[in-house]
Design a protein around this motif. Structure first.
Motif, PDB file in Angstrom:
ATOM      1  N   ALA A 137     -95.923  11.395 -61.714  1.00 10.16           N
ATOM      2  CA  ALA A 137     -95.142  12.417 -62.417  1.00 10.16           C
ATOM      3  C   ALA A 137     -93.655  12.234 -62.150  1.00 10.16           C
ATOM      4  CB  ALA A 137     -95.596  13.811 -61.983  1.00 10.16           C
ATOM      5  N   GLN A 138     -93.296  11.904 -60.921  1.00  9.95           N
ATOM      6  CA  GLN A 138     -91.890  11.666 -60.590  1.00  9.95           C
ATOM      7  C   GLN A 138     -91.350  10.445 -61.325  1.00  9.95           C
ATOM      8  OE1 GLN A 138     -92.110  11.433 -56.313  1.00  9.95           O
ATOM      9  NE2 GLN A 138     -91.881  13.644 -56.061  1.00  9.95           N
ATOM     10  N   GLU A 139     -92.166   9.391 -61.396  1.00 15.61           N
ATOM     11  CA  GLU A 139     -91.748   8.189 -62.121  1.00 15.61           C
ATOM     12  C   GLU A 139     -91.542   8.489 -63.604  1.00 15.61           C
ATOM     13  OE1 GLU A 139     -91.033   4.901 -61.290  1.00 15.61           O
ATOM     14  OE2 GLU A 139     -90.924   5.706 -59.271  1.00 15.61           O
ATOM     15  N   MET A 140     -92.453   9.242 -64.184  1.00 13.54           N
ATOM     16  CA  MET A 140     -92.318   9.596 -65.596  1.00 13.54           C
ATOM     17  C   MET A 140     -91.057  10.429 -65.815  1.00 13.54           C
ATOM     18  SD  MET A 140     -94.921  11.607 -68.121  1.00 13.54           S
ATOM     19  CE  MET A 140     -95.932  10.194 -68.519  1.00 13.54           C
ATOM     20  N   GLN A 141     -90.808  11.387 -64.932  1.00  9.86           N
ATOM     21  CA  GLN A 141     -89.623  12.225 -65.043  1.00  9.86           C
ATOM     22  C   GLN A 141     -88.353  11.374 -64.948  1.00  9.86           C
ATOM     23  OE1 GLN A 141     -88.970  15.044 -61.848  1.00  9.86           O
ATOM     24  NE2 GLN A 141     -88.127  16.514 -63.299  1.00  9.86           N
ATOM     25  N   THR A 142     -88.320  10.447 -64.003  1.00  9.66           N
ATOM     26  CA  THR A 142     -87.158   9.568 -63.845  1.00  9.66           C
ATOM     27  C   THR A 142     -86.937   8.736 -65.099  1.00  9.66           C
ATOM     28  OG1 THR A 142     -87.476   9.464 -61.464  1.00  9.66           O
ATOM     29  CG2 THR A 142     -86.189   7.691 -62.457  1.00  9.66           C
ATOM     30  N   TYR A 143     -88.009   8.144 -65.627  1.00 13.46           N
ATOM     31  CA  TYR A 143     -87.919   7.322 -66.833  1.00 13.46           C
ATOM     32  C   TYR A 143     -87.402   8.142 -68.012  1.00 13.46           C
ATOM     33  CZ  TYR A 143     -89.396   4.812 -70.993  1.00 13.46           C
ATOM     34  OH  TYR A 143     -89.416   4.206 -72.207  1.00 13.46           O
ATOM     35  N   LEU A 144     -87.947   9.329 -68.198  1.00 19.33           N
ATOM     36  CA  LEU A 144     -87.541  10.151 -69.332  1.00 19.33           C
ATOM     37  C   LEU A 144     -86.100  10.640 -69.196  1.00 19.33           C
ATOM     38  CD1 LEU A 144     -90.834  12.147 -69.953  1.00 19.33           C
ATOM     39  CD2 LEU A 144     -89.879  10.286 -71.333  1.00 19.33           C
ATOM     40  N   LYS A 145     -85.655  10.920 -67.986  1.00 15.05           N
ATOM     41  CA  LYS A 145     -84.251  11.307 -67.786  1.00 15.05           C
ATOM     42  C   LYS A 145     -83.330  10.157 -68.149  1.00 15.05           C
ATOM     43  CE  LYS A 145     -84.644  14.890 -64.280  1.00 15.05           C
ATOM     44  NZ  LYS A 145     -84.368  15.257 -62.876  1.00 15.05           N
ATOM     45  N   LYS A 146     -83.678   8.944 -67.731  1.00 14.81           N
ATOM     46  CA  LYS A 146     -82.876   7.770 -68.076  1.00 14.81           C
ATOM     47  C   LYS A 146     -82.866   7.560 -69.579  1.00 14.81           C
ATOM     48  CE  LYS A 146     -83.480   5.286 -63.744  1.00 14.81           C
ATOM     49  NZ  LYS A 146     -84.051   4.105 -63.108  1.00 14.81           N
ATOM     50  N   TYR A 147     -84.003   7.710 -70.221  1.00 15.71           N
ATOM     51  CA  TYR A 147     -84.105   7.532 -71.669  1.00 15.71           C
ATOM     52  C   TYR A 147     -83.237   8.567 -72.386  1.00 15.71           C
ATOM     53  CZ  TYR A 147     -86.054   7.197 -76.326  1.00 15.71           C
ATOM     54  OH  TYR A 147     -86.187   7.037 -77.676  1.00 15.71           O
ATOM     55  N   ARG A 148     -83.290   9.802 -71.905  1.00 16.26           N
ATOM     56  CA  ARG A 148     -82.536  10.887 -72.531  1.00 16.26           C
ATOM     57  C   ARG A 148     -81.041  10.635 -72.421  1.00 16.26           C
ATOM     58  NH1 ARG A 148     -83.259  16.839 -70.277  1.00 16.26           N
ATOM     59  NH2 ARG A 148     -81.224  16.529 -69.388  1.00 16.26           N
ATOM     60  N   VAL A 149     -80.573  10.146 -71.297  1.00 14.86           N
ATOM     61  CA  VAL A 149     -79.153   9.879 -71.097  1.00 14.86           C
ATOM     62  C   VAL A 149     -78.688   8.723 -71.994  1.00 14.86           C
ATOM     63  CG1 VAL A 149     -77.453   9.039 -69.418  1.00 14.86           C
ATOM     64  CG2 VAL A 149     -79.091  10.804 -68.767  1.00 14.86           C
ATOM     65  N   ALA A 162     -91.387  18.730 -74.019  1.00 11.40           N
ATOM     66  CA  ALA A 162     -92.676  18.821 -73.333  1.00 11.40           C
ATOM     67  C   ALA A 162     -92.427  18.961 -71.835  1.00 11.40           C
ATOM     68  CB  ALA A 162     -93.506  17.569 -73.608  1.00 11.40           C
ATOM     69  N   GLU A 163     -93.454  19.335 -71.125  1.00 12.00           N
ATOM     70  CA  GLU A 163     -93.390  19.453 -69.677  1.00 12.00           C
ATOM     71  C   GLU A 163     -94.407  18.515 -69.051  1.00 12.00           C
ATOM     72  OE1 GLU A 163     -93.932  23.422 -68.277  1.00 12.00           O
ATOM     73  OE2 GLU A 163     -92.508  24.260 -69.703  1.00 12.00           O
ATOM     74  N   ILE A 164     -94.088  18.037 -67.877  1.00  6.74           N
ATOM     75  CA  ILE A 164     -95.041  17.255 -67.094  1.00  6.74           C
ATOM     76  C   ILE A 164     -95.795  18.262 -66.234  1.00  6.74           C
ATOM     77  CG2 ILE A 164     -95.340  15.465 -65.354  1.00  6.74           C
ATOM     78  CD1 ILE A 164     -92.584  14.348 -66.320  1.00  6.74           C
ATOM     79  N   VAL A 165     -97.083  18.359 -66.439  1.00  7.57           N
ATOM     80  CA  VAL A 165     -97.892  19.355 -65.730  1.00  7.57           C
ATOM     81  C   VAL A 165     -98.894  18.645 -64.830  1.00  7.57           C
ATOM     82  CG1 VAL A 165     -99.496  21.280 -65.991  1.00  7.57           C
ATOM     83  CG2 VAL A 165     -97.670  20.941 -67.675  1.00  7.57           C
ATOM     84  N   ILE A 166     -98.879  19.022 -63.562  1.00  2.00           N
ATOM     85  CA  ILE A 166     -99.857  18.494 -62.610  1.00  2.00           C
ATOM     86  C   ILE A 166    -100.447  19.675 -61.836  1.00  2.00           C
ATOM     87  CG2 ILE A 166     -98.783  16.217 -62.420  1.00  2.00           C
ATOM     88  CD1 ILE A 166     -97.452  17.095 -59.848  1.00  2.00           C
ATOM     89  N   SER A 167    -101.511  19.423 -61.129  1.00  2.36           N
ATOM     90  CA  SER A 167    -102.183  20.493 -60.393  1.00  2.36           C
ATOM     91  C   SER A 167    -101.290  21.035 -59.281  1.00  2.36           C
ATOM     92  CB  SER A 167    -103.501  19.996 -59.812  1.00  2.36           C
ATOM     93  OG  SER A 167    -103.254  19.076 -58.783  1.00  2.36           O
ATOM     94  N   LYS A 168    -101.663  22.190 -58.736  1.00  2.00           N
ATOM     95  CA  LYS A 168    -100.890  22.787 -57.648  1.00  2.00           C
ATOM     96  C   LYS A 168    -100.946  21.936 -56.382  1.00  2.00           C
ATOM     97  CE  LYS A 168    -101.186  27.539 -59.178  1.00  2.00           C
ATOM     98  NZ  LYS A 168    -101.568  28.912 -58.847  1.00  2.00           N
TER      99      LYS A 168
END
Length: 65
Positions: A51-63, A35-41
């Motif tokens: 969105a940055q926090e979610m991305q960081t969390y998911l990267k840690k989870y993936r690793v 999935a992608e994290i989508v936010i407005s322009k």
């Protein structure tokens, strides 16, 4: 204003605890994002930070998995 936005993001995330706990079922599969994290322009600062926090969390989870 920031508190309201942050509260909204947290309320949304907490309203779906089971899918978040089973994140690999639909957000990450075999170590690859599904999935992608989508936010407005032009997102608010709160939205951008969330969105940055979610991305960081998911990267840690993936690793880890």
């Amino acid at each position: 204003m920031i508190k309201n936005g942050l509260f909204s993001v947290l309320a949304f995330l907490l309203s779906f605890p089971m899918p978040l706990l089973a994140a690999d079922a639909f957000l990450i599969q075999n170590g690859q994002p599904q999935a992608e994290i989508v936010i407005s322009k032009k997102p608010s600062r709160t939205t951008r930070l969330a969105a940055q926090e979610m991305q960081t969390y998911l990267k840690k989870y993936r690793v880890q998995n």
